[in-house]
Every structure is written in C-alpha cells, then in structure tokens.
Design a protein around this motif. Structure first.
Motif, PDB file in Angstrom:
ATOM      1  N   THR A 130       0.828  -1.199   0.000  1.00 25.77           N
ATOM      2  CA  THR A 130       0.000   0.000   0.000  1.00 25.77           C
ATOM      3  C   THR A 130       0.866   1.255   0.000  1.00 25.77           C
ATOM      4  O   THR A 130       0.605   2.212  -0.753  1.00 25.77           O
TER       5      THR A 130
ATOM      6  N   GLY B 200       2.380   1.770  -3.419  1.00 25.64           N
ATOM      7  CA  GLY B 200       1.360   2.279  -4.335  1.00 25.64           C
ATOM      8  C   GLY B 200       1.065   3.746  -4.089  1.00 25.64           C
ATOM      9  O   GLY B 200       0.918   4.529  -5.036  1.00 25.64           O
ATOM     10  N   MET B 201       0.972   4.113  -2.821  1.00 22.86           N
ATOM     11  CA  MET B 201       0.706   5.520  -2.480  1.00 22.86           C
ATOM     12  C   MET B 201       1.867   6.408  -2.927  1.00 22.86           C
ATOM     13  O   MET B 201       1.657   7.519  -3.416  1.00 22.86           O
ATOM     14  N   THR B 202       3.089   5.901  -2.767  1.00 20.90           N
ATOM     15  CA  THR B 202       4.266   6.664  -3.191  1.00 20.90           C
ATOM     16  C   THR B 202       4.250   6.884  -4.695  1.00 20.90           C
ATOM     17  O   THR B 202       4.482   7.993  -5.181  1.00 20.90           O
ATOM     18  N   ARG B 203       3.965   5.830  -5.445  1.00 22.07           N
ATOM     19  CA  ARG B 203       3.882   5.957  -6.913  1.00 22.07           C
ATOM     20  C   ARG B 203       2.786   6.934  -7.308  1.00 22.07           C
ATOM     21  O   ARG B 203       2.959   7.779  -8.183  1.00 22.07           O
ATOM     22  N   GLU B 204       1.644   6.830  -6.655  1.00 19.08           N
ATOM     23  CA  GLU B 204       0.520   7.699  -6.970  1.00 19.08           C
ATOM     24  C   GLU B 204       0.851   9.165  -6.658  1.00 19.08           C
ATOM     25  O   GLU B 204       0.539  10.062  -7.440  1.00 19.08           O
ATOM     26  N   ALA B 205       1.492   9.402  -5.530  1.00 22.73           N
ATOM     27  CA  ALA B 205       1.870  10.773  -5.156  1.00 22.73           C
ATOM     28  C   ALA B 205       2.892  11.332  -6.140  1.00 22.73           C
ATOM     29  O   ALA B 205       2.799  12.487  -6.564  1.00 22.73           O
ATOM     30  N   ARG B 206       3.875  10.521  -6.523  1.00 20.59           N
ATOM     31  CA  ARG B 206       4.893  10.963  -7.482  1.00 20.59           C
ATOM     32  C   ARG B 206       4.266  11.288  -8.835  1.00 20.59           C
ATOM     33  O   ARG B 206       4.550  12.316  -9.436  1.00 20.59           O
ATOM     34  N   ASP B 207       3.385  10.411  -9.307  1.00 26.26           N
ATOM     35  CA  ASP B 207       2.723  10.646 -10.590  1.00 26.26           C
ATOM     36  C   ASP B 207       1.831  11.890 -10.536  1.00 26.26           C
ATOM     37  O   ASP B 207       1.783  12.671 -11.486  1.00 26.26           O
ATOM     38  N   GLY B 208       1.155  12.075  -9.418  1.00 27.01           N
ATOM     39  CA  GLY B 208       0.320  13.262  -9.254  1.00 27.01           C
ATOM     40  C   GLY B 208       1.138  14.540  -9.249  1.00 27.01           C
ATOM     41  O   GLY B 208       0.762  15.543  -9.861  1.00 27.01           O
TER      42      GLY B 208
ATOM     43  N   GLU C   6       2.263  15.315 -12.759  1.00 26.16           N
ATOM     44  CA  GLU C   6       1.153  15.849 -13.565  1.00 26.16           C
ATOM     45  C   GLU C   6       0.872  17.306 -13.210  1.00 26.16           C
ATOM     46  O   GLU C   6       0.655  18.134 -14.087  1.00 26.16           O
TER      47      GLU C   6
END
Length: 82
Positions: free
Chosen positions: A21, A24-32, A35
């Motif tokens: 988890t 996943g949160m780290t990847r999501e934060a980085r991608d956000g 963007e």
C-alpha cells in the motif's frame, strides 16, 4: 520442523499489505506531482537555445544598425550646420 503461528502469519501478511500500500501511495503521489508540474509549466513558453541565440544576434545587429544610423544622422546634422 517449524511450527506455523497464526498470529505471526497474520502480522506478516499485514506488514506485506502495508508495504504494498505504501509503495502504491508513493507511486501515486509521485505521478500526481509530475502531472501538476506539467500543468503548471504547460502555460509557460520556453525557447530553445538556438532560438534565443538567433534573436540575440538579431538584436545585436539592430543595435549596431541603430548606432550607425545615429552616427550618420549626427554627421549630416553637423554638415548642414544645425
């Protein structure tokens, strides 16, 4: 022979889930963040180094021409007696 303690097994599963988890949160934060940076920088017009150097050379040439015309005008004014 190794005995299987259900509490330890559950803790291991919980730790693995938490690690997944967090990844996943780290990847999501980085991608956000990427963007948001793209959106923020999207409105800014950047020029290439080549374009900058071309415009700089044009400005230098215009400055030289203006200086030459100014000197010529001063000579003509001096010649005409003004």
């Amino acid at each position: 022979m190794q005995s299987q303690n259900p509490i330890i097994a559950d803790l291991v599963k919980l730790a693995n889930s938490a690690a997944g988890t967090m990844a996943g949160m780290t990847r999501e934060a980085r991608d956000g963040a990427r963007e948001r940076m793209r959106e923020a920088l999207g409105g800014i017009d950047f020029v290439t180094r080549e374009e900058f150097d071309t415009v700089k050379a044009m400005a230098q040439k215009a400055r030289e021409q203006a200086d030459a015309l100014e000197a010529r005008l001063a000579a003509l004014e001096a010649k005409s007696g003004q």
